[in-house]
Design a protein around this motif. Structure first.
Motif, mmCIF file in Angstrom:
data_model
loop_
_atom_site.group_PDB
_atom_site.id
_atom_site.type_symbol
_atom_site.label_atom_id
_atom_site.label_comp_id
_atom_site.label_asym_id
_atom_site.label_seq_id
_atom_site.Cartn_x
_atom_site.Cartn_y
_atom_site.Cartn_z
ATOM 1 N N LEU A 81 -67.626 60.832 113.006
ATOM 2 C CA LEU A 81 -66.266 60.295 113.051
ATOM 3 C C LEU A 81 -66.181 59.078 113.963
ATOM 4 O O LEU A 81 -65.589 58.052 113.599
ATOM 5 C CB LEU A 81 -65.301 61.381 113.538
ATOM 6 C CG LEU A 81 -63.838 60.979 113.697
ATOM 7 C CD1 LEU A 81 -63.198 60.734 112.333
ATOM 8 C CD2 LEU A 81 -63.073 62.064 114.454
ATOM 9 N N ASN A 98 -55.581 58.384 111.994
ATOM 10 C CA ASN A 98 -55.530 58.613 113.438
ATOM 11 C C ASN A 98 -55.532 60.096 113.812
ATOM 12 O O ASN A 98 -55.207 60.449 114.953
ATOM 13 C CB ASN A 98 -54.312 57.911 114.056
ATOM 14 C CG ASN A 98 -53.007 58.295 113.373
ATOM 15 O OD1 ASN A 98 -52.952 59.234 112.600
ATOM 16 N ND2 ASN A 98 -51.955 57.527 113.663
ATOM 17 N N PHE A 101 -55.816 59.156 119.109
ATOM 18 C CA PHE A 101 -56.399 59.954 118.024
ATOM 19 C C PHE A 101 -56.206 61.430 118.346
ATOM 20 O O PHE A 101 -56.283 61.840 119.504
ATOM 21 C CB PHE A 101 -57.895 59.645 117.869
ATOM 22 C CG PHE A 101 -58.451 60.054 116.530
ATOM 23 C CD1 PHE A 101 -58.461 59.159 115.475
ATOM 24 C CD2 PHE A 101 -58.942 61.337 116.322
ATOM 25 C CE1 PHE A 101 -58.966 59.539 114.234
ATOM 26 C CE2 PHE A 101 -59.442 61.722 115.097
ATOM 27 C CZ PHE A 101 -59.457 60.823 114.045
ATOM 28 N N ALA A 161 -63.012 57.908 108.339
ATOM 29 C CA ALA A 161 -62.903 56.828 109.319
ATOM 30 C C ALA A 161 -63.066 55.468 108.653
ATOM 31 O O ALA A 161 -62.261 54.555 108.854
ATOM 32 C CB ALA A 161 -63.945 57.008 110.419
ATOM 33 N N ARG A 162 -64.070 55.320 107.832
ATOM 34 C CA ARG A 162 -64.392 54.005 107.277
ATOM 35 C C ARG A 162 -63.457 53.592 106.150
ATOM 36 O O ARG A 162 -63.154 52.401 105.993
ATOM 37 C CB ARG A 162 -65.842 53.988 106.787
ATOM 38 C CG ARG A 162 -66.839 54.087 107.927
ATOM 39 C CD ARG A 162 -68.274 53.995 107.461
ATOM 40 N NE ARG A 162 -68.573 52.699 106.849
ATOM 41 C CZ ARG A 162 -69.798 52.304 106.528
ATOM 42 N NH1 ARG A 162 -70.833 53.095 106.769
ATOM 43 N NH2 ARG A 162 -69.995 51.127 105.973
ATOM 44 N N ALA A 205 -59.212 55.163 107.669
ATOM 45 C CA ALA A 205 -58.841 54.645 108.995
ATOM 46 C C ALA A 205 -57.609 55.342 109.553
ATOM 47 O O ALA A 205 -56.685 54.706 110.054
ATOM 48 C CB ALA A 205 -58.623 53.132 108.929
ATOM 49 N N LYS A 221 -54.835 50.663 102.572
ATOM 50 C CA LYS A 221 -54.393 51.271 103.836
ATOM 51 C C LYS A 221 -53.109 50.620 104.329
ATOM 52 O O LYS A 221 -52.180 51.308 104.783
ATOM 53 C CB LYS A 221 -55.493 51.131 104.893
ATOM 54 C CG LYS A 221 -55.101 51.652 106.283
ATOM 55 C CD LYS A 221 -54.801 53.147 106.262
ATOM 56 C CE LYS A 221 -54.695 53.738 107.656
ATOM 57 N NZ LYS A 221 -53.594 53.196 108.462
ATOM 58 N N GLU A 272 -67.072 52.005 112.426
ATOM 59 C CA GLU A 272 -65.856 51.204 112.550
ATOM 60 C C GLU A 272 -64.753 51.787 111.661
ATOM 61 O O GLU A 272 -64.930 51.951 110.460
ATOM 62 C CB GLU A 272 -66.136 49.764 112.114
ATOM 63 C CG GLU A 272 -64.923 48.855 112.125
ATOM 64 C CD GLU A 272 -65.182 47.523 111.465
ATOM 65 O OE1 GLU A 272 -64.251 46.704 111.405
ATOM 66 O OE2 GLU A 272 -66.316 47.315 110.983
ATOM 67 N N PHE A 273 -63.636 52.103 112.263
ATOM 68 C CA PHE A 273 -62.503 52.602 111.477
ATOM 69 C C PHE A 273 -62.002 51.483 110.566
ATOM 70 O O PHE A 273 -61.722 50.376 111.020
ATOM 71 C CB PHE A 273 -61.378 53.082 112.400
ATOM 72 C CG PHE A 273 -61.535 54.505 112.856
ATOM 73 C CD1 PHE A 273 -60.638 55.482 112.462
ATOM 74 C CD2 PHE A 273 -62.602 54.873 113.658
ATOM 75 C CE1 PHE A 273 -60.794 56.800 112.872
ATOM 76 C CE2 PHE A 273 -62.774 56.182 114.077
ATOM 77 C CZ PHE A 273 -61.869 57.146 113.677
#
Length: 211
Positions: free
Chosen positions: A133, A108, A66, A102-103, A106, A154, A137-138
């Motif tokens: 962040l 990087n 990340f 993030a959620r 997702a 995604k 959970e991503f």
């Protein structure tokens, strides 16, 4: 998780504060944090365009998982990072942005506006952003009932980017060599990258460029 912090030249004076704030969150999570610059005005001298290239090298080689970066507005760095394969960078202004990115997305990498609204209490804002962040959970979805369609979208985006981008090694071989070398020829890169690079071809090529 291995996290990299990158600052561009106009915001180098803030690197130490950003690093210490981010490190406090990474330490709580058990993550490893690596500072790839800049920490001084005359150090490494990375432009926001170089942030994109360096982030892509780090992520595509597996040297980090990340990237946290930014510039004055955050826009230039975000655009530069997203121009490379397998890099998915979101513009994050507050903790809500961080959590939703993030959620839902997702990604990087995130890009922050280090010149806008940065002043008294900014370390609190940064800590809240980093905590949000890395606290969820991503790809976990938001709201939760949207998890499956968001995950499908995604994957579609991942597949589209593979079609519209060359592989990273090809890019490194074709990009202007002076631009590439000026991006990686600094002590941050030499100290951290080759110890953690998982892609032998990328590592070998860049080591040869620096020798």
């Amino acid at each position: 998780m291995k996290v990299a912090l990158l600052n561009e030249n106009s915001q180098s004076s803030k690197n130490k504060e950003i690093y210490s704030t981010l490190k406090s969150i990474c330490d709580e999570k058990g993550y490893y944090l690596y500072n790839y610059g800049m920490s001084e005005d005359n150090d490494a001298n990375l432009t926001y365009v170089q942030l994109g290239l360096l982030s892509a090298i780090l992520l595509n080689s597996g040297a980090v998982d990340f990237v946290v970066t930014g510039c004055g507005t955050g826009q230039g760095a975000m655009l530069a990072l997203n121009s490379f394969p397998n890099v998915f960078c979101g513009l994050v202004v507050d903790s809500t942005d961080a959590m939703l990115f993030a959620r839902i997305n997702a990604g990087n990498a995130i890009s922050l506006p280090f010149a806008k609204g940065y002043g008294w209490g900014s370390e609190i804002t940064l800590r809240n952003i980093f905590a949000s962040l890395f606290s969820c959970e991503f790809g976990g979805g938001y709201p939760i009932e949207r998890k499956e369609p968001e995950q499908r979208n995604k994957k579609i985006l991942d597949d589209v980017k593979k079609l519209t981008n060359k592989d990273m090694l090809s890019i490194l071989k074709e990009i202007d060599k002076e631009f590439l070398k000026s991006t990686i020829d600094n002590h941050y890169f030499r100290e951290n990258f080759f110890k953690h690079c998982k892609d032998k071809e990328i590592g070998h090529y860049l080591k040869g460029l620096l020798e």
